[in-house]
Motif scaffolding. Structure first.
Motif, PDB file in Angstrom:
ATOM      1  N   LEU A   1       0.961  -1.163   0.107  1.00  0.00           N
ATOM      2  CA  LEU A   1      -0.051  -0.055  -0.024  1.00  0.00           C
ATOM      3  C   LEU A   1       0.834   1.397   0.010  1.00  0.00           C
ATOM      4  N   TRP A   2       1.882   1.305   0.726  1.00  0.00           N
ATOM      5  CA  TRP A   2       2.715   2.343   0.872  1.00  0.00           C
ATOM      6  C   TRP A   2       3.355   2.836  -0.423  1.00  0.00           C
ATOM      7  N   ILE A   3       3.920   1.725  -1.100  1.00  0.00           N
ATOM      8  CA  ILE A   3       4.845   1.618  -2.407  1.00  0.00           C
ATOM      9  C   ILE A   3       3.837   2.050  -3.622  1.00  0.00           C
ATOM     10  N   GLY A   4       2.731   1.478  -3.442  1.00  0.00           N
ATOM     11  CA  GLY A   4       1.766   1.810  -4.691  1.00  0.00           C
ATOM     12  C   GLY A   4       1.350   3.054  -4.570  1.00  0.00           C
ATOM     13  N   ALA A   5       0.963   3.780  -3.124  1.00  0.00           N
ATOM     14  CA  ALA A   5       0.704   4.913  -3.131  1.00  0.00           C
ATOM     15  C   ALA A   5       1.439   6.179  -3.482  1.00  0.00           C
ATOM     16  N   ARG A   6       2.511   5.720  -3.017  1.00  0.00           N
ATOM     17  CA  ARG A   6       3.847   6.651  -3.485  1.00  0.00           C
ATOM     18  C   ARG A   6       3.821   6.895  -4.848  1.00  0.00           C
ATOM     19  N   PHE A   7       3.800   5.572  -5.514  1.00  0.00           N
ATOM     20  CA  PHE A   7       3.794   5.727  -7.262  1.00  0.00           C
ATOM     21  C   PHE A   7       2.397   6.563  -7.524  1.00  0.00           C
ATOM     22  N   LEU A   8       1.602   6.175  -7.101  1.00  0.00           N
ATOM     23  CA  LEU A   8       0.384   6.681  -7.627  1.00  0.00           C
ATOM     24  C   LEU A   8       0.329   8.206  -7.316  1.00  0.00           C
ATOM     25  N   VAL A   9       0.504   8.666  -6.151  1.00  0.00           N
ATOM     26  CA  VAL A   9       0.587  10.245  -5.816  1.00  0.00           C
ATOM     27  C   VAL A   9       1.631  10.913  -6.631  1.00  0.00           C
ATOM     28  N   THR A  10       2.735  10.257  -6.738  1.00  0.00           N
ATOM     29  CA  THR A  10       3.875  11.045  -7.362  1.00  0.00           C
ATOM     30  C   THR A  10       3.447  11.332  -8.969  1.00  0.00           C
ATOM     31  N   GLY A  11       3.032  10.043  -9.460  1.00  0.00           N
ATOM     32  CA  GLY A  11       2.767  10.291 -11.072  1.00  0.00           C
ATOM     33  C   GLY A  11       1.648  11.190 -11.034  1.00  0.00           C
TER      34      GLY A  11
ATOM     35  N   VAL B   1       8.584  16.660 -17.149  1.00  0.00           N
ATOM     36  CA  VAL B   1       7.654  15.648 -16.775  1.00  0.00           C
ATOM     37  C   VAL B   1       7.676  14.757 -18.158  1.00  0.00           C
ATOM     38  N   TRP B   2       7.954  13.545 -18.050  1.00  0.00           N
ATOM     39  CA  TRP B   2       7.591  12.447 -19.411  1.00  0.00           C
ATOM     40  C   TRP B   2       6.255  11.927 -18.987  1.00  0.00           C
ATOM     41  N   LEU B   3       5.287  12.252 -19.921  1.00  0.00           N
ATOM     42  CA  LEU B   3       3.811  11.914 -19.707  1.00  0.00           C
ATOM     43  C   LEU B   3       3.866  10.770 -19.800  1.00  0.00           C
ATOM     44  N   GLY B   4       4.321   9.711 -20.628  1.00  0.00           N
ATOM     45  CA  GLY B   4       4.241   8.364 -20.755  1.00  0.00           C
ATOM     46  C   GLY B   4       4.675   7.784 -19.424  1.00  0.00           C
ATOM     47  N   LEU B   5       5.852   8.133 -18.873  1.00  0.00           N
ATOM     48  CA  LEU B   5       6.492   7.623 -17.540  1.00  0.00           C
ATOM     49  C   LEU B   5       5.671   7.881 -16.367  1.00  0.00           C
ATOM     50  N   GLU B   6       5.009   8.988 -16.349  1.00  0.00           N
ATOM     51  CA  GLU B   6       3.935   9.310 -15.163  1.00  0.00           C
ATOM     52  C   GLU B   6       2.680   8.625 -15.192  1.00  0.00           C
ATOM     53  N   VAL B   7       2.335   8.508 -16.537  1.00  0.00           N
ATOM     54  CA  VAL B   7       1.093   7.726 -16.652  1.00  0.00           C
ATOM     55  C   VAL B   7       1.467   6.090 -16.202  1.00  0.00           C
ATOM     56  N   GLY B   8       2.354   5.543 -16.840  1.00  0.00           N
ATOM     57  CA  GLY B   8       2.857   4.548 -16.175  1.00  0.00           C
ATOM     58  C   GLY B   8       2.874   4.251 -14.614  1.00  0.00           C
ATOM     59  N   ARG B   9       3.402   5.135 -14.187  1.00  0.00           N
ATOM     60  CA  ARG B   9       3.890   5.258 -12.490  1.00  0.00           C
ATOM     61  C   ARG B   9       2.623   5.111 -12.092  1.00  0.00           C
ATOM     62  N   THR B  10       1.479   6.067 -12.524  1.00  0.00           N
ATOM     63  CA  THR B  10       0.249   6.037 -11.841  1.00  0.00           C
ATOM     64  C   THR B  10      -0.483   4.887 -11.839  1.00  0.00           C
ATOM     65  N   VAL B  11      -0.476   4.197 -13.133  1.00  0.00           N
ATOM     66  CA  VAL B  11      -1.238   2.922 -13.516  1.00  0.00           C
ATOM     67  C   VAL B  11      -0.437   1.910 -12.568  1.00  0.00           C
ATOM     68  N   ALA B  12       0.723   1.892 -12.450  1.00  0.00           N
ATOM     69  CA  ALA B  12       1.362   0.704 -11.678  1.00  0.00           C
ATOM     70  C   ALA B  12       1.121   0.772 -10.253  1.00  0.00           C
ATOM     71  N   GLY B  13       1.338   2.356  -9.831  1.00  0.00           N
ATOM     72  CA  GLY B  13       0.919   2.586  -8.304  1.00  0.00           C
ATOM     73  C   GLY B  13      -0.558   1.923  -8.040  1.00  0.00           C
ATOM     74  N   LEU B  14      -1.664   2.242  -8.842  1.00  0.00           N
ATOM     75  CA  LEU B  14      -2.983   1.812  -8.796  1.00  0.00           C
ATOM     76  C   LEU B  14      -2.952   0.251  -8.502  1.00  0.00           C
ATOM     77  N   ALA B  15      -2.374  -0.321  -9.540  1.00  0.00           N
ATOM     78  CA  ALA B  15      -2.249  -1.811  -9.549  1.00  0.00           C
ATOM     79  C   ALA B  15      -1.752  -2.347  -8.330  1.00  0.00           C
ATOM     80  N   ILE B  16      -0.679  -1.834  -7.656  1.00  0.00           N
ATOM     81  CA  ILE B  16      -0.122  -2.342  -6.540  1.00  0.00           C
ATOM     82  C   ILE B  16      -0.890  -2.285  -5.607  1.00  0.00           C
ATOM     83  N   VAL B  17      -1.542  -1.143  -5.158  1.00  0.00           N
ATOM     84  CA  VAL B  17      -2.674  -0.604  -4.093  1.00  0.00           C
ATOM     85  C   VAL B  17      -3.638  -1.602  -4.143  1.00  0.00           C
TER      86      VAL B  17
END
Length: 320
Positions: free
Chosen positions: A17-27, A173-189
């Protein structure tokens, strides 16, 4: 003796939850910053929703499994933790002045949503209709934020153009990277939330602790870790707009969005212990509202009092 497997799964779930949320929030925050959204609004919406994702996943999943005590205990416990421990720590680290938009609209929304939650939960039941009403109120709150931004009511610094080249801090900001980070964070959460609920319920059953106590303490603290980390880091960086907005926004999201979605998924029946917990929630919300509204500044002393309040709730809930 505690089952080793459930304890290990609980730790894994919290870390996920912590790792996923950090990815999600940062992205999400960088994408929003690149679009020129003000810091307070980012904190109240994007960051608040991102850090509330664990509560959404855990409470909705628990509701679908018929575990209303875990679903509701998570919401109530998380909000006490947010407004007590987290908001208090932000003030202890960096005392801050309360902005006019936060004071006149968002703190009021926080207090009103808590009052509504107390009224809805007082009988120990939350119906699908009540869940739908809570979600509708959240939609209205978000609409008010959108209107405020369009009308220019929120103070904002230039945050780059809408192409997403830079965020509010001038980072590329690399949009593709941040979108990927956001989606990965949501999946981990999502995965971490399921693991956390299963482990918490397993522990409760193995040691004879009620699911309500597990939900209101261990699960609530675990799902609040993203808010804690995000707000403390923001406060240490003197970004109190993100820090305060995250706490207030998450509290509104938890009550209206998380509780509303969980009840809409499946009607909730709650342990009678919810009455005492609601008293704590109402008291800490009232105190936070008063200290935010009166001096227009949250001091270290007031922050320490909030931390003590939130910690006392956790201890009393665990004992009772």
């Amino acid at each position: 003796m505690l089952p080793v497997g459930d304890v290990a799964s609980l730790i894994v779930g919290v870390l996920a939850l912590w790792i996923g949320a950090r990815f999600l929030v940062t992205g999400a925050s960088r994408l929003a910053g690149a679009a020129g959204i003000p810091a307070l609004v980012v904190g109240l919406t994007v960051v608040a929703f991102g850090t509330s994702a664990p509560e959404i996943v855990v409470s909705t999943g628990a509701a679908l499994e018929g575990r209303g005590d875990v679903a509701v205990g998570n919401v109530v416990g998380s909000n006490v933790f947010n407004l007590g421990v987290i908001l208090g720590l932000v003030a202890v680290i960096a005392p801050f002045r309360v902005s006019e938009p936060l004071l006149r609209r968002d703190v009021l929304a926080m207090a009103a949503s808590t009052a509504i939650a107390v009224a809805v939960l007082a009988n120990g039941l939350v119906s699908r209709l009540e869940g739908a009403v809570l979600l509708a109120l959240l939609a209205g709150y978000l609409a008010a934020l959108v209107i405020a931004v369009k009308n220019g009511d929120e103070a904002a610094e230039p945050t780059g153009d809408s192409s997403g080249a830079t965020d509010g801090a001038g980072r590329d900001v690399w949009l593709g990277l941040e979108v990927g980070r956001t989606v990965a964070g949501l999946a981990i959460v999502i995965v971490g939330g399921r693991v956390l609920v299963d482990a918490a319920v397993g522990l409760a059953l193995s040691v004879g602790i009620s699911e309500w106590v597990i939900g209101a303490t261990i699960v609530a603290a675990g799902t609040s870790l993203p808010e804690l980390v995000t707000s403390v880091v923001a406060a240490r960086q003197a970004d109190t707009g993100i820090a305060a907005g995250n706490v207030v926004g998450s509290s509104v999201f938890n009550v209206l969005g998380v509780l509303g979605l969980a009840a809409a998924a499946r009607p909730l029946a709650v342990d009678p212990a919810v009455v005492l917990a609601l008293g704590w929630l109402a008291a800490v919300t009232a105190f936070a509202t008063v200290v935010l509204a009166t001096g227009r500044q949250l001091t270290r002393l007031e922050g320490a009092a909030l931390v003590a309040f939130g910690t006392a709730y956790w201890v009393v809930s665990a004992i009772l």
